[in-house]
Design an enzyme around this catalytic site. Structure first.
Site, PDB file in Angstrom:
ATOM      1  N   MET A  26       5.759  -4.638   9.886  1.00 16.24           N
ATOM      2  CA  MET A  26       4.246  -4.542   9.859  1.00 16.24           C
ATOM      3  C   MET A  26       3.802  -3.875   8.392  1.00 16.24           C
ATOM      4  SD  MET A  26       2.534  -4.288  13.341  1.00 16.24           S
ATOM      5  CE  MET A  26       3.084  -5.575  14.890  1.00 16.24           C
ATOM      6  N   ARG A  68       0.042  -5.238   3.714  1.00  9.63           N
ATOM      7  CA  ARG A  68       0.073  -6.380   2.787  1.00  9.63           C
ATOM      8  C   ARG A  68       0.518  -7.702   3.473  1.00  9.63           C
ATOM      9  NH1 ARG A  68       2.378  -1.660  -0.248  1.00  9.63           N
ATOM     10  NH2 ARG A  68       0.952  -1.428  -2.129  1.00  9.63           N
ATOM     11  N   HIS A 128       0.654   1.662  12.018  1.00  3.74           N
ATOM     12  CA  HIS A 128      -0.039   2.998  11.898  1.00  3.74           C
ATOM     13  C   HIS A 128      -0.498   3.771  13.274  1.00  3.74           C
ATOM     14  CE1 HIS A 128      -1.509   0.699   8.147  1.00  3.74           C
ATOM     15  NE2 HIS A 128      -0.922   1.976   7.626  1.00  3.74           N
ATOM     16  N   GLY A 172      -5.372   2.785   5.305  1.00  5.70           N
ATOM     17  CA  GLY A 172      -6.284   1.924   6.120  1.00  5.70           C
ATOM     18  C   GLY A 172      -5.646   0.616   6.165  1.00  5.70           C
ATOM     19  N   VAL A 206       7.716  -0.324  13.129  1.00  2.00           N
ATOM     20  CA  VAL A 206       7.116  -1.279  13.833  1.00  2.00           C
ATOM     21  C   VAL A 206       7.120  -2.620  13.457  1.00  2.00           C
ATOM     22  CG1 VAL A 206       5.081  -1.851  15.464  1.00  2.00           C
ATOM     23  CG2 VAL A 206       5.758   0.525  15.055  1.00  2.00           C
TER      24      VAL A 206
HETATM   25  P1  AMP Z   1       0.309   3.087   4.238  1.00  2.00           P
HETATM   26  O1  AMP Z   1      -1.163   2.650   4.903  1.00  2.00           O
HETATM   27  O2  AMP Z   1       0.883   1.772   3.946  1.00  2.00           O
HETATM   28  O3  AMP Z   1       0.165   4.184   3.178  1.00  2.00           O
HETATM   29  O4  AMP Z   1       1.161   3.819   5.767  1.00  2.00           O
HETATM   30  C1  AMP Z   1       0.614   4.890   6.242  1.00  2.00           C
HETATM   31  C2  AMP Z   1       1.759   5.440   7.176  1.00  2.00           C
HETATM   32  O5  AMP Z   1       1.988   4.246   8.071  1.00  2.00           O
HETATM   33  C3  AMP Z   1       3.180   5.715   6.156  1.00  2.00           C
HETATM   34  O6  AMP Z   1       3.802   6.957   6.815  1.00  2.00           O
HETATM   35  C4  AMP Z   1       3.969   4.476   6.542  1.00  2.00           C
HETATM   36  O7  AMP Z   1       5.220   4.873   6.448  1.00  2.00           O
HETATM   37  C5  AMP Z   1       3.381   4.364   8.053  1.00  2.00           C
HETATM   38  N1  AMP Z   1       3.700   2.749   8.324  1.00  2.00           N
HETATM   39  C6  AMP Z   1       3.405   1.920   7.504  1.00  2.00           C
HETATM   40  N2  AMP Z   1       3.869   0.487   8.310  1.00  2.00           N
HETATM   41  C7  AMP Z   1       4.516   0.984   9.364  1.00  2.00           C
HETATM   42  C8  AMP Z   1       5.536   0.431  10.162  1.00  2.00           C
HETATM   43  N3  AMP Z   1       5.559  -0.986  10.327  1.00  2.00           N
HETATM   44  N4  AMP Z   1       5.980   1.110  11.139  1.00  2.00           N
HETATM   45  C9  AMP Z   1       6.022   2.427  11.010  1.00  2.00           C
HETATM   46  N5  AMP Z   1       5.234   3.098  10.434  1.00  2.00           N
HETATM   47  C10 AMP Z   1       4.533   2.541   9.302  1.00  2.00           C
END
Ligand code: AMP
Length: 282
Positions: A187, A190, A40, A34, A179
């Site tokens: 991005m 956090r 995302h 989330g 991204v």
């Molecule tokens: P998280 O919500 O941080 O657990 O991330 C969920 C998914 O989004 C994971 O597969 C992450 O690698 C991907 N993700 C998070 N930040 C980025 C970003 N800046 N660029 C591409 N994918 C991302």
């Protein structure tokens, strides 16, 4: 499908997806915690392009945080996330309460050895065990044809690919490029917890990584020099504290001394209690 429906129960999601599978639809899955951002949304859009039904999970998984970590402080805003997920093309959002995912007495874990020992695994004991366990559960619940993961979490991506291979999971893992903000900062959910001064310094991570990549592209083969240059650049940012800076083999994630094959330059840096990670391939 029209508006993205939010489903909180495993049985409810399975009923929807069994029906989709029965009519021959392919299912694309994007697991998240989330606090959705453009990183995302890029994953959701990639799933939308390839799959008939796009499922996004939103679950801040307690088992991948250890006691001292930021589970309580992790940003949460379900209403905003639902609107963003729908806007990017999600059909279904699965947002279970923790009690739906972990029954009392749950005692089964999925542990990938080796790949999880260095980098973030060294700094966050138990983290990848929690990730692999929840991703396995989510795969079993969703039954996706494809699952989309970001390269920003490069070690996680490598670990999930290994898990899927080793356990013969019937899902294709699709990597998606990191991204970034216009100033290069990757991005991350956090980032909102950075103070204005920390946010101003945070682009140093990507600047240092790209400078190291340039040195290697220009012929540098010794891994120590680019690592030292990254540490020096980070030392200039007085609010940054290095957790690790590593150059590792892109497949094994083992540290290299000579950059003579595809490698990953990866780092983790604290700004206050906010831990940021980034990486670049060379
Ligand atoms: P998280 O919500 O941080 O657990 O991330 C969920 C998914 O989004 C994971 O597969 C992450 O690698 C991907 N993700 C998070 N930040 C980025 C970003 N800046 N660029 C591409 N994918 C991302």
């Amino acid at each position: 499908m029209a508006a993205a429906g939010c489903i909180e129960t495993i049985a409810g999601l399975r009923a929807e997806l069994d029906a989709a599978r029965a009519r021959g639809a392919s299912i694309g899955f994007v697991p998240t915690m989330g606090a959705l951002h453009e990183g995302h949304l890029a994953l959701i859009r990639a799933a939308r392009e390839r799959d008939d039904v796009v499922v996004v999970s939103i679950f801040v998984n307690p088992t991948q945080f250890n006691a001292s970590e930021d589970l309580q402080k992790y940003p949460r805003d379900l209403a905003r996330d639902l609107a963003l997920a729908e806007g990017a093309g999600a059909d279904l959002v699965f947002a279970p309460p923790a009690g739906e995912m972990y029954l009392p007495g749950a005692s089964t874990w999925v542990d990938v050895e080796g790949l999880t020992e260095g980098l973030c695994g060294a700094a966050r004991p138990g983290h990848f065990r929690g990730v692999c366990t929840v991703v396995t559960k989510l795969f079993n619940i969703v039954g996706p044809h494809r699952a989309y993961f970001g390269e920003k979490d490069a070690q996680q991506l490598a670990v999930i690919k290994r898990m899927v291979r080793d356990l013969d999971m019937r899902v294709e893992i699709v990597p998606c490029a990191t991204v970034r903000e216009p100033d290069g900062l990757a991005m991350s959910s956090r980032n909102v917890r950075l103070s204005p001064a920390e946010r101003a310094q945070a682009p140093v991570l990507y600047r240092a990584l790209t400078a190291a990549r340039l040195a290697i592209e220009n012929g540098e083969r010794d891994a120590e020099r680019p690592k030292a240059d990254i540490c020096a650049a980070l030392a200039d940012a007085d609010l940054a504290t290095i957790d690790y800076v590593e150059i590792v083999d892109a497949d094994s994630l083992e540290p290299v001394t000579t950059v003579d094959r595809p490698c990953l330059i990866a780092l983790a840096v604290f700004f206050g209690d906010v831990r940021l990670i980034d990486n670049i391939t060379v």
